[in-house]
Enzyme design. Sequence first.
Site, PDB file in Angstrom:
ATOM      1  N   TYR B 145       1.811  -1.546  -7.255  1.00 47.32           N
ATOM      2  CA  TYR B 145       1.616  -0.159  -6.832  1.00 47.32           C
ATOM      3  C   TYR B 145       2.961   0.527  -6.669  1.00 47.32           C
ATOM      4  O   TYR B 145       3.953  -0.138  -6.380  1.00 47.32           O
ATOM      5  CB  TYR B 145       0.824  -0.122  -5.513  1.00 47.32           C
ATOM      6  CG  TYR B 145      -0.598  -0.559  -5.690  1.00 47.32           C
ATOM      7  CD1 TYR B 145      -0.928  -1.909  -5.658  1.00 47.32           C
ATOM      8  CD2 TYR B 145      -1.615   0.362  -5.932  1.00 47.32           C
ATOM      9  CE1 TYR B 145      -2.241  -2.331  -5.852  1.00 47.32           C
ATOM     10  CE2 TYR B 145      -2.932  -0.053  -6.123  1.00 47.32           C
ATOM     11  CZ  TYR B 145      -3.233  -1.391  -6.085  1.00 47.32           C
ATOM     12  OH  TYR B 145      -4.519  -1.807  -6.295  1.00 47.32           O
ATOM     13  N   HIS B 155      -3.672   4.362  -7.503  1.00 47.22           N
ATOM     14  CA  HIS B 155      -3.943   3.412  -8.582  1.00 47.22           C
ATOM     15  C   HIS B 155      -2.712   2.558  -8.838  1.00 47.22           C
ATOM     16  O   HIS B 155      -1.591   3.006  -8.662  1.00 47.22           O
ATOM     17  CB  HIS B 155      -4.330   4.160  -9.855  1.00 47.22           C
ATOM     18  CG  HIS B 155      -5.704   4.729  -9.785  1.00 47.22           C
ATOM     19  ND1 HIS B 155      -6.826   3.943  -9.798  1.00 47.22           N
ATOM     20  CD2 HIS B 155      -6.127   6.008  -9.677  1.00 47.22           C
ATOM     21  CE1 HIS B 155      -7.902   4.712  -9.695  1.00 47.22           C
ATOM     22  NE2 HIS B 155      -7.511   5.974  -9.628  1.00 47.22           N
ATOM     23  N   LYS B 186      -4.779   0.647 -17.002  1.00 44.51           N
ATOM     24  CA  LYS B 186      -3.504   0.377 -16.355  1.00 44.51           C
ATOM     25  C   LYS B 186      -2.463   0.064 -17.424  1.00 44.51           C
ATOM     26  O   LYS B 186      -2.801  -0.269 -18.553  1.00 44.51           O
ATOM     27  CB  LYS B 186      -3.639  -0.798 -15.385  1.00 44.51           C
ATOM     28  CG  LYS B 186      -4.697  -0.522 -14.337  1.00 44.51           C
ATOM     29  CD  LYS B 186      -4.537  -1.258 -13.070  1.00 44.51           C
ATOM     30  CE  LYS B 186      -5.639  -0.896 -12.069  1.00 44.51           C
ATOM     31  NZ  LYS B 186      -6.304   0.398 -12.252  1.00 44.51           N
TER      32      LYS B 186
END
Lengths: 209, 209
Positions: B145, B155, B186
């Site tokens: 993160y 996210h 991601k």
Amino acid sequence: MSFHQYFYLFHSYNKFFIKTIFKTKYIFLNIIVLSFLMEKIQAHIIGEIISSNSAEAYSLYKKSNFGEKVEDKIQYSFSEILFLVENKKMDVFSGNKKIQKEALLKKLRRFDKKIQIKYPVFKDLRIKGYVIKTALKFGADFRVYPKGAKPGKKHAKWIVFVDHESKKLTWHEFSAKNRVAHSTKKNLLLAILDEEGDVTYYEVSWIKP
Amino acid sequence: MSFHQYFYLFHSYNKFFIKTIFKTKYIFLNIIVLSFLMEKIQAHIIGEIISSNSAEAYSLYKKSNFGEKVEDKIQYSFSEILFLVENKKMDVFSGNKKIQKEALLKKLRRFDKKIQIKYPVFKDLRIKGYVIKTALKFGADFRVYPKGAKPGKKHAKWIVFVDHESKKLTWHEFSAKNRVAHSTKKNLLLAILDEEGDVTYYEVSWIKP
């Protein structure tokens, strides 16, 4: 078809298509259509070198960056040869004898064992409008220039390493590819050819989080 | 040091540092300084689970996202354990017996063979201020993160796969890592640990040129 008819047809085609479509993704369609209108390039193979000094070769070099000017000839990469022959834009001659497509592929494979893996990537990117040049200087397979770019005037967008899905690689090899791209200030593109001939692309950057 | 002195010192430190430095790259320094001021976390190992319900554990969870709240306890990942023990922020007990660092590492290595490769990456990223969580759900080693982020509220910036430089990988494995990252929206970060313990990072994107 007389010369005047041919010229008129070719000119109309140029006017209508080239300005609007040539720099887009329809370059492939364009090449196919052009191949009906233009005379085929007559190229000659001497040793490992395939070149042409025909008017068509100069014209295609100027319009679409196929080949490189070496002295008074246009000299082609093996991938370019295969692409132009496949699209019926070129015949390759050894002396006076035309080499058939299969024999040509066999010959090129002797010069470059990787050509079978490299060519599908060249074709895929070329169809999408990119300009693709060799990259021996970079220890890579290809340099890829933006769509419609003139190599030498613009910087390459990527250097490309091609591999087949069945292959393994070490992190040392992976690192070396990144180092080459990084030191030449280019982006690294990995092009992996699968068993069905499709290409998957991965863009890789060496970063410091 | 009396409770009041301790509280005053801790409070001053908080006021002066936490607001200005905590979210920056000096988090490591901060943790070191905090470790002199804060009581050590007393954690307990039961089976493969290491957790604590001490006030210090809750405090560090709130401030720096160490551990996860599981029922009324703070439960730690193996990398977090090693990091906190190494920085003298935590003691791990088995029953009433404190486990020494070496014995702890040996124990954790039994639970996760990859911990030796994963921990240096955790440490490197954590020192840089990133918040790092496990990523079993993603079939990866870590979720990372942004600096100072609260997992669950933001996210993850990357999912991370860790490997040692001596390892090989197939393009199938490479592709699988990319697919996982892509399907979870991601970015993929490959963290390669070299023989000297340094980490090199590669960000990879699956693209369609």
